[in-house]
Design an enzyme around this catalytic site. Structure first.
Site, PDB file in Angstrom:
ATOM      1  N   VAL A  83       0.883  -1.188  -0.030  1.00  0.00           N
ATOM      2  CA  VAL A  83       0.487  -0.027   0.854  1.00  0.00           C
ATOM      3  C   VAL A  83       0.816   1.468  -0.362  1.00  0.00           C
ATOM      4  CG1 VAL A  83      -1.907  -1.442   0.953  1.00  0.00           C
ATOM      5  CG2 VAL A  83      -0.304  -0.223   2.713  1.00  0.00           C
ATOM      6  N   ASP A  84       1.936   1.079  -0.139  1.00  0.00           N
ATOM      7  CA  ASP A  84       3.271   2.240  -0.215  1.00  0.00           C
ATOM      8  C   ASP A  84       3.346   2.614  -1.222  1.00  0.00           C
ATOM      9  OD1 ASP A  84       4.913   0.465  -1.696  1.00  0.00           O
ATOM     10  OD2 ASP A  84       5.337  -0.679   0.115  1.00  0.00           O
ATOM     11  N   HIS A 108      -4.055  -4.165  -1.725  1.00  0.00           N
ATOM     12  CA  HIS A 108      -4.421  -4.199  -0.244  1.00  0.00           C
ATOM     13  C   HIS A 108      -4.796  -2.804  -0.743  1.00  0.00           C
ATOM     14  CE1 HIS A 108      -2.705  -7.881   0.389  1.00  0.00           C
ATOM     15  NE2 HIS A 108      -4.426  -8.287   0.175  1.00  0.00           N
ATOM     16  N   CYS A 116     -14.903   6.440   2.508  1.00  0.00           N
ATOM     17  CA  CYS A 116     -15.727   7.125   3.297  1.00  0.00           C
ATOM     18  C   CYS A 116     -16.216   5.577   3.721  1.00  0.00           C
ATOM     19  CB  CYS A 116     -16.939   7.680   3.294  1.00  0.00           C
ATOM     20  SG  CYS A 116     -18.161   8.216   3.951  1.00  0.00           S
ATOM     21  N   CYS A 119     -20.412   5.993   2.472  1.00  0.00           N
ATOM     22  CA  CYS A 119     -21.131   5.500   1.557  1.00  0.00           C
ATOM     23  C   CYS A 119     -19.607   5.243   0.081  1.00  0.00           C
ATOM     24  CB  CYS A 119     -20.957   7.498   1.097  1.00  0.00           C
ATOM     25  SG  CYS A 119     -20.262   8.139   0.825  1.00  0.00           S
ATOM     26  N   CYS A 139     -16.539  12.319   5.417  1.00  0.00           N
ATOM     27  CA  CYS A 139     -16.782  12.696   3.941  1.00  0.00           C
ATOM     28  C   CYS A 139     -17.852  13.849   4.463  1.00  0.00           C
ATOM     29  CB  CYS A 139     -17.496  11.525   4.238  1.00  0.00           C
ATOM     30  SG  CYS A 139     -18.423  11.125   2.741  1.00  0.00           S
ATOM     31  N   THR A 180       7.606 -11.378  -0.281  1.00  0.00           N
ATOM     32  CA  THR A 180       6.107 -11.798   0.234  1.00  0.00           C
ATOM     33  C   THR A 180       5.509 -13.251   0.950  1.00  0.00           C
ATOM     34  OG1 THR A 180       3.473 -11.963   0.100  1.00  0.00           O
ATOM     35  CG2 THR A 180       4.480 -12.837  -1.794  1.00  0.00           C
ATOM     36  N   SER A 181       5.277 -13.217   2.044  1.00  0.00           N
ATOM     37  CA  SER A 181       5.233 -14.536   3.304  1.00  0.00           C
ATOM     38  C   SER A 181       4.147 -15.272   2.448  1.00  0.00           C
ATOM     39  CB  SER A 181       5.181 -14.226   4.106  1.00  0.00           C
ATOM     40  OG  SER A 181       3.898 -13.510   4.894  1.00  0.00           O
ATOM     41  N   ALA A 223      15.857  -8.427  -2.061  1.00  0.00           N
ATOM     42  CA  ALA A 223      14.761  -7.632  -3.619  1.00  0.00           C
ATOM     43  C   ALA A 223      15.817  -6.969  -4.485  1.00  0.00           C
ATOM     44  CB  ALA A 223      13.724  -7.591  -3.669  1.00  0.00           C
TER      45      ALA A 223
HETATM   46  C1  BJW Z   1      12.066  -9.927   1.748  1.00  0.00           C
HETATM   47  C2  BJW Z   1      13.181  -8.794   1.702  1.00  0.00           C
HETATM   48  C3  BJW Z   1      13.937  -8.291   0.833  1.00  0.00           C
HETATM   49  C4  BJW Z   1      12.367  -9.533   3.604  1.00  0.00           C
HETATM   50  N1  BJW Z   1      13.586  -9.420   0.007  1.00  0.00           N
HETATM   51  N2  BJW Z   1      11.733 -10.536   0.382  1.00  0.00           N
HETATM   52  C5  BJW Z   1      -8.040 -18.664   3.122  1.00  0.00           C
HETATM   53  C6  BJW Z   1      -7.120 -19.732   3.876  1.00  0.00           C
HETATM   54  C7  BJW Z   1      -7.101 -18.828   5.222  1.00  0.00           C
HETATM   55  C8  BJW Z   1      -7.945 -17.656   5.571  1.00  0.00           C
HETATM   56  C9  BJW Z   1      -8.654 -16.768   4.266  1.00  0.00           C
HETATM   57  C10 BJW Z   1      -8.187 -17.354   3.600  1.00  0.00           C
HETATM   58  N3  BJW Z   1      -8.923 -16.156   2.309  1.00  0.00           N
HETATM   59  C11 BJW Z   1      -9.155 -15.066   3.086  1.00  0.00           C
HETATM   60  C12 BJW Z   1      -8.744 -15.354   4.574  1.00  0.00           C
HETATM   61  C13 BJW Z   1      -8.405 -14.583   5.294  1.00  0.00           C
HETATM   62  C14 BJW Z   1      -7.564 -13.655   5.465  1.00  0.00           C
HETATM   63  C15 BJW Z   1      -6.223 -14.325   5.211  1.00  0.00           C
HETATM   64  O1  BJW Z   1      -5.864 -14.587   4.621  1.00  0.00           O
HETATM   65  N4  BJW Z   1      -5.378 -14.251   6.574  1.00  0.00           N
HETATM   66  C16 BJW Z   1      -3.876 -15.669   6.977  1.00  0.00           C
HETATM   67  C17 BJW Z   1      -3.219 -14.708   7.178  1.00  0.00           C
HETATM   68  C18 BJW Z   1      -4.421 -16.725   7.427  1.00  0.00           C
HETATM   69  N5  BJW Z   1      -7.772 -12.968   4.387  1.00  0.00           N
HETATM   70  C19 BJW Z   1      -8.688 -11.910   3.539  1.00  0.00           C
HETATM   71  O2  BJW Z   1      -9.332 -11.414   4.988  1.00  0.00           O
HETATM   72  C20 BJW Z   1      -8.384 -11.117   2.965  1.00  0.00           C
HETATM   73  N6  BJW Z   1     -10.290 -10.780   2.692  1.00  0.00           N
HETATM   74  C21 BJW Z   1     -10.437 -11.682   2.005  1.00  0.00           C
HETATM   75  O3  BJW Z   1     -10.169 -13.014   2.478  1.00  0.00           O
HETATM   76  O4  BJW Z   1     -12.087 -11.709   1.560  1.00  0.00           O
HETATM   77  C22 BJW Z   1     -13.152 -12.584   1.612  1.00  0.00           C
HETATM   78  C23 BJW Z   1     -13.539 -13.297   3.110  1.00  0.00           C
HETATM   79  C24 BJW Z   1     -13.604 -12.598   4.422  1.00  0.00           C
HETATM   80  C25 BJW Z   1     -14.055 -13.136   5.213  1.00  0.00           C
HETATM   81  C26 BJW Z   1     -13.571 -14.200   5.430  1.00  0.00           C
HETATM   82  C27 BJW Z   1     -12.809 -15.000   4.534  1.00  0.00           C
HETATM   83  C28 BJW Z   1     -12.520 -14.501   2.702  1.00  0.00           C
HETATM   84  C29 BJW Z   1      -8.157  -9.389   3.233  1.00  0.00           C
HETATM   85  C30 BJW Z   1      -6.846  -9.458   3.612  1.00  0.00           C
HETATM   86  C31 BJW Z   1      -6.236  -8.109   3.675  1.00  0.00           C
HETATM   87  C32 BJW Z   1      -4.712  -7.535   4.396  1.00  0.00           C
HETATM   88  N7  BJW Z   1      -4.778  -6.373   4.554  1.00  0.00           N
HETATM   89  C33 BJW Z   1      -2.756  -6.472   5.085  1.00  0.00           C
HETATM   90  C34 BJW Z   1      -3.249  -4.712   5.841  1.00  0.00           C
HETATM   91  C35 BJW Z   1      -3.184  -4.165   5.097  1.00  0.00           C
HETATM   92  C36 BJW Z   1      -3.408  -2.364   4.743  1.00  0.00           C
HETATM   93  C37 BJW Z   1      -2.576  -1.605   5.811  1.00  0.00           C
HETATM   94  O5  BJW Z   1      -1.161  -1.982   5.047  1.00  0.00           O
HETATM   95  O6  BJW Z   1      -1.964  -1.518   7.082  1.00  0.00           O
HETATM   96  O7  BJW Z   1      -2.012  -6.177   3.912  1.00  0.00           O
HETATM   97  S1  BJW Z   1      -2.380  -7.657   6.207  1.00  0.00           S
HETATM   98  C38 BJW Z   1      -0.597  -7.707   5.665  1.00  0.00           C
HETATM   99  O8  BJW Z   1      -0.578  -9.065   5.456  1.00  0.00           O
HETATM  100  C39 BJW Z   1      -0.721  -6.458   4.705  1.00  0.00           C
HETATM  101  C40 BJW Z   1       0.246  -6.732   3.106  1.00  0.00           C
HETATM  102  O9  BJW Z   1      -0.505  -6.160   2.016  1.00  0.00           O
HETATM  103  C41 BJW Z   1      -0.073  -8.473   3.636  1.00  0.00           C
HETATM  104  C42 BJW Z   1       0.504  -9.289   3.157  1.00  0.00           C
HETATM  105  O10 BJW Z   1       2.170  -9.547   3.572  1.00  0.00           O
HETATM  106  P1  BJW Z   1       3.596  -9.624   3.122  1.00  0.00           P
HETATM  107  O11 BJW Z   1       3.166  -8.560   1.947  1.00  0.00           O
HETATM  108  O12 BJW Z   1       3.368 -10.996   2.381  1.00  0.00           O
HETATM  109  O13 BJW Z   1       4.244  -9.212   4.077  1.00  0.00           O
HETATM  110  P2  BJW Z   1       4.782 -10.126   5.090  1.00  0.00           P
HETATM  111  O14 BJW Z   1       5.402  -9.013   6.409  1.00  0.00           O
HETATM  112  O15 BJW Z   1       4.180 -11.595   5.896  1.00  0.00           O
HETATM  113  O16 BJW Z   1       6.156 -10.666   4.626  1.00  0.00           O
HETATM  114  C43 BJW Z   1       7.762 -10.307   3.841  1.00  0.00           C
HETATM  115  C44 BJW Z   1       7.887 -11.297   3.588  1.00  0.00           C
HETATM  116  O17 BJW Z   1       8.679 -10.389   2.661  1.00  0.00           O
HETATM  117  C45 BJW Z   1       8.806 -12.026   4.194  1.00  0.00           C
HETATM  118  O18 BJW Z   1       8.720 -13.367   3.459  1.00  0.00           O
HETATM  119  C46 BJW Z   1      10.151 -11.643   3.979  1.00  0.00           C
HETATM  120  O19 BJW Z   1      10.858 -13.260   3.947  1.00  0.00           O
HETATM  121  C47 BJW Z   1      10.551 -11.416   2.594  1.00  0.00           C
HETATM  122  N8  BJW Z   1      12.119 -10.722   2.923  1.00  0.00           N
HETATM  123  N9  BJW Z   1      13.394  -8.915   3.052  1.00  0.00           N
HETATM  124  C48 BJW Z   1      12.953  -9.823  -0.680  1.00  0.00           C
HETATM  125  N10 BJW Z   1      14.777  -7.728   1.117  1.00  0.00           N
HETATM  126 ZN    ZN Z   2     -19.515   9.526   2.758  1.00  0.00          ZN
END
Ligand code: BJW
Ligand code: ZN
Length: 232
Positions: A83-84, A108, A116, A119, A139, A180-181, A223
């Protein structure tokens, strides 16, 4: 390609998981869910205001720039969980005549926008006074609280962004997965669409992830070092 927080780590943007991750010291259920925002919008805004300040002080790194240069030559779509806004900033930095306008899909959302909570209207981010709940931004149309335009746990991703990401992944011969993890869905399933359609997954991450076993090639470095060599 699909990117995550690790791509921006070398720019100084904190990742979420692991020893240095935000979730070590901040509980996602207190800060990154719609329930948390309803319970304590001031606390949530305080965290996002801090995150905006952190990102404002960061710049794209050589990894973002390598992706932008390669994508501008054509045949590449960039799908990010980040989101950056650093992919877009890198695109602006390296832009030159003859560049192809490539898709940049932010699964994301974006810290640079507000939305808002009533709305759904989207606006450019405003400066937020987090000293009291009464001062939080509202809003201009309906008076409901504004919130950051990001996707929290339990919320649906924008269906058109999601559908386009999966379609492009299923049409791709290669999906490059960077920093990504791969534990958050549905984003983590995007590279599997490439794989299921007969394409190849290539991963860049210092640590193994749930996607590693689907990757034909895994490159275990940071990366910002690996991508300029890989894409240059
Ligand atoms: C390097 C490095 C270097 C370090 N070079 N690499 C199926 C199964 C289980 C659960 C679910 C499922 N489907 C949906 C779900 C529920 C949930 C989910 O996934 N939960 C699991 C965690 C268990 N998903 C949701 O709720 C999503 N919505 C959805 O599915 O809606 C429908 C639904 C609703 C209700 C129930 C079921 C379905 C929405 C997910 C929203 C995630 N939001 C966040 C916050 C965003 C806003 C903010 O920034 O504040 O998004 S959470 C956070 O995690 C953020 C990231 O985008 C996201 C992923 O993280 P990312 O990018 O992978 O970062 P890290 O820190 O995890 O990993 C970093 C990696 O980099 C590591 O691997 C390092 O090794 C590596 N690294 N340095 C290269 N230099
Ligand atoms: Zn509004």
């Amino acid at each position: 390609m699909l990117s995550g927080a690790g791509l921006s780590a070398e720019s100084g943007v904190p990742v979420f998981r692991g020893a240095q991750g935000l979730w070590r010291t901040h509980r996602p259920e207190d800060l990154a869910t719609p329930q948390a925002f309803r319970r304590d919008p001031r606390l949530v805004w305080e965290w996002y205001a801090w995150r905006r300040d952190v990102v404002a002080a960061c710049a794209p790194n050589d990894g973002h720039r390598a992706i932008a240069r390669r994508a501008a030559r054509g045949g590449v779509a960039v799908v990010t969980q980040n989101v950056d806004g650093l992919h877009a900033r890198a695109r602006g930095e390296v832009a030159s005549d003859g560049d192809v306008a490539y898709p940049l899909l932010e699964l994301h959302g974006a810290l640079s926008r507000d939305r808002c909570s009533g709305c759904g209207a989207r606006t450019a981010a405003v400066s937020v006074d987090t000293t009291s709940a009464d001062r939080l931004p509202r809003c201009g149309r309906c008076g409901s609280l504004l919130r950051p335009d990001v996707v929290w746990f339990g919320e649906s991703l924008d269906p058109s962004v999601l559908d386009t990401s999966f379609r492009l992944a299923s049409e791709a011969t290669v999906c490059l997965v960077v920093g990504t993890s791969a534990v958050v869905h549905p984003a983590a399933s995007v590279p599997l669409a490439t794989r299921h359609a007969g394409g190849t997954v290539v991963e860049v991450n210092p640590e193994p992830t749930p996607l590693t076993r689907y990757a034909a090639v895994s490159m275990g470095g940071p990366a910002a070092e690996v991508l300029p060599q890989l894409l240059g």
